[in-house]
Scaffold this motif. Sequence first.
Motif, PDB file in Angstrom:
ATOM      1  N   PRO A   1      32.926  56.319  49.093  1.00 34.33           N
ATOM      2  CA  PRO A   1      32.415  57.385  48.225  1.00 34.33           C
ATOM      3  C   PRO A   1      33.488  58.147  47.455  1.00 34.33           C
ATOM      4  N   ALA A   2      34.707  58.157  47.954  1.00 34.42           N
ATOM      5  CA  ALA A   2      35.783  58.892  47.286  1.00 34.42           C
ATOM      6  C   ALA A   2      36.226  58.218  45.991  1.00 34.42           C
ATOM      7  N   LEU A   3      35.871  56.954  45.809  1.00 32.18           N
ATOM      8  CA  LEU A   3      36.292  56.238  44.604  1.00 32.18           C
ATOM      9  C   LEU A   3      35.246  56.374  43.501  1.00 32.18           C
ATOM     10  N   PRO A   4      35.709  56.616  42.280  1.00 32.24           N
ATOM     11  CA  PRO A   4      34.761  56.780  41.168  1.00 32.24           C
ATOM     12  C   PRO A   4      34.267  55.426  40.638  1.00 32.24           C
ATOM     13  N   HIS A   5      33.130  55.457  39.984  1.00 35.70           N
ATOM     14  CA  HIS A   5      32.579  54.300  39.268  1.00 35.70           C
ATOM     15  C   HIS A   5      32.495  53.027  40.116  1.00 35.70           C
ATOM     16  N   PRO A   6      31.743  53.073  41.206  1.00 35.81           N
ATOM     17  CA  PRO A   6      31.678  51.889  42.082  1.00 35.81           C
ATOM     18  C   PRO A   6      31.186  50.627  41.380  1.00 35.81           C
ATOM     19  N   GLU A   7      30.255  50.757  40.449  1.00 31.01           N
ATOM     20  CA  GLU A   7      29.762  49.564  39.730  1.00 31.01           C
ATOM     21  C   GLU A   7      30.899  48.925  38.928  1.00 31.01           C
ATOM     22  N   LEU A   8      31.684  49.745  38.261  1.00 30.17           N
ATOM     23  CA  LEU A   8      32.814  49.246  37.490  1.00 30.17           C
ATOM     24  C   LEU A   8      33.855  48.596  38.409  1.00 30.17           C
ATOM     25  N   LEU A   9      34.106  49.211  39.548  1.00 31.00           N
ATOM     26  CA  LEU A   9      35.068  48.648  40.497  1.00 31.00           C
ATOM     27  C   LEU A   9      34.615  47.281  41.012  1.00 31.00           C
ATOM     28  N   VAL A  10      33.336  47.132  41.292  1.00 31.25           N
ATOM     29  CA  VAL A  10      32.815  45.846  41.760  1.00 31.25           C
ATOM     30  C   VAL A  10      32.961  44.798  40.656  1.00 31.25           C
ATOM     31  N   THR A  11      32.647  45.176  39.433  1.00 33.52           N
ATOM     32  CA  THR A  11      32.802  44.245  38.313  1.00 33.52           C
ATOM     33  C   THR A  11      34.268  43.861  38.126  1.00 33.52           C
ATOM     34  N   ALA A  12      35.152  44.859  38.149  1.00 35.10           N
ATOM     35  CA  ALA A  12      36.577  44.598  37.945  1.00 35.10           C
ATOM     36  C   ALA A  12      37.143  43.698  39.037  1.00 35.10           C
ATOM     37  N   THR A  13      36.779  43.950  40.288  1.00 35.37           N
ATOM     38  CA  THR A  13      37.306  43.108  41.359  1.00 35.37           C
ATOM     39  C   THR A  13      36.766  41.683  41.253  1.00 35.37           C
ATOM     40  N   GLY A  14      35.537  41.535  40.816  1.00 34.41           N
ATOM     41  CA  GLY A  14      34.984  40.195  40.608  1.00 34.41           C
ATOM     42  C   GLY A  14      35.728  39.442  39.524  1.00 34.41           C
ATOM     43  N   VAL A  15      36.014  40.138  38.424  1.00 38.64           N
ATOM     44  CA  VAL A  15      36.761  39.514  37.322  1.00 38.64           C
ATOM     45  C   VAL A  15      38.162  39.136  37.800  1.00 38.64           C
ATOM     46  N   LEU A  16      38.803  40.024  38.559  1.00 38.14           N
ATOM     47  CA  LEU A  16      40.145  39.733  39.067  1.00 38.14           C
ATOM     48  C   LEU A  16      40.134  38.548  40.037  1.00 38.14           C
ATOM     49  N   GLU A  17      39.087  38.431  40.852  1.00 39.07           N
ATOM     50  CA  GLU A  17      38.993  37.283  41.762  1.00 39.07           C
ATOM     51  C   GLU A  17      38.859  35.980  40.981  1.00 39.07           C
ATOM     52  N   ILE A  18      38.059  35.987  39.923  1.00 42.97           N
ATOM     53  CA  ILE A  18      37.903  34.779  39.096  1.00 42.97           C
ATOM     54  C   ILE A  18      39.214  34.446  38.394  1.00 42.97           C
ATOM     55  N   ALA A  19      39.849  35.443  37.815  1.00 43.57           N
ATOM     56  CA  ALA A  19      41.123  35.213  37.132  1.00 43.57           C
ATOM     57  C   ALA A  19      42.179  34.705  38.104  1.00 43.57           C
ATOM     58  N   GLY A  20      42.234  35.292  39.285  1.00 44.15           N
ATOM     59  CA  GLY A  20      43.196  34.844  40.292  1.00 44.15           C
ATOM     60  C   GLY A  20      42.924  33.427  40.747  1.00 44.15           C
ATOM     61  N   ALA A  21      41.650  33.086  40.939  1.00 45.54           N
ATOM     62  CA  ALA A  21      41.283  31.726  41.348  1.00 45.54           C
ATOM     63  C   ALA A  21      41.712  30.728  40.279  1.00 45.54           C
ATOM     64  N   ALA A  22      41.455  31.044  39.026  1.00 45.36           N
ATOM     65  CA  ALA A  22      41.843  30.141  37.930  1.00 45.36           C
ATOM     66  C   ALA A  22      43.361  29.995  37.860  1.00 45.36           C
ATOM     67  N   ALA A  23      44.074  31.100  38.019  1.00 42.51           N
ATOM     68  CA  ALA A  23      45.538  31.056  37.945  1.00 42.51           C
ATOM     69  C   ALA A  23      46.149  30.294  39.124  1.00 42.51           C
ATOM     70  N   LEU A  24      45.490  30.297  40.273  1.00 42.96           N
ATOM     71  CA  LEU A  24      45.986  29.512  41.408  1.00 42.96           C
ATOM     72  C   LEU A  24      46.025  28.017  41.101  1.00 42.96           C
TER      73      LEU A  24
END
Length: 180
Positions: A61-84
């Motif tokens: 709850p202390a973190l702002p914009h949880p929907e945005l954070l979930v989207t951002a982490t998903g994008v980062l996971e995809i980008a990281g997977a591709a870069a691997l």
Amino acid sequence: MAPLLVLTVSFALLLVLGRLGVQHLASWVTCLRYALAAMFLLTASAHWGSRRAELVAMVPPALPHPELLVTATGVLEIAGAAALLVPRLAPWAAIGLTILLMAMFPANVHAARAGLTLGGSPVTPLVPRTLLQIVFVAATVAVAINTRGRNRSLSGAEPELMGASLEEETRAAMRARTGR
């Protein structure tokens, strides 16, 4: 537990294929890179599927914009997977994914302490989840360290120097097999 299953089963299958002579899979690090990519693609898929609301609820709850954070982490996971999958990017991807795993761990702690569910089942309790996180971080660190420096392939060759090409890996594996 599905991410651990994908990581371990795909890693084992890729290692077997390397042992059976698939030259591109001669290096255990290459096999681990691909297995991690599969795992991160699986975990990223939850960021937009039916489990999205549960992932949003996991954000402390202390973190702002949880929907945005979930989207951002998903994008980062995809980008990281591709870069691997790209040898020259793999060490950097592994470092980034290690940081991402550590940054997202508080969400797992929050979910375990709050008794949240994921996919209709209770989230993994804190101690087993911590052990899982250690396995995932160890795998990404192994890729970061062993892709940046020398590592031993399944054939006994030492083919990879930060982003060695498939051709270089294949030649090194062949030299090791023929003794030249």
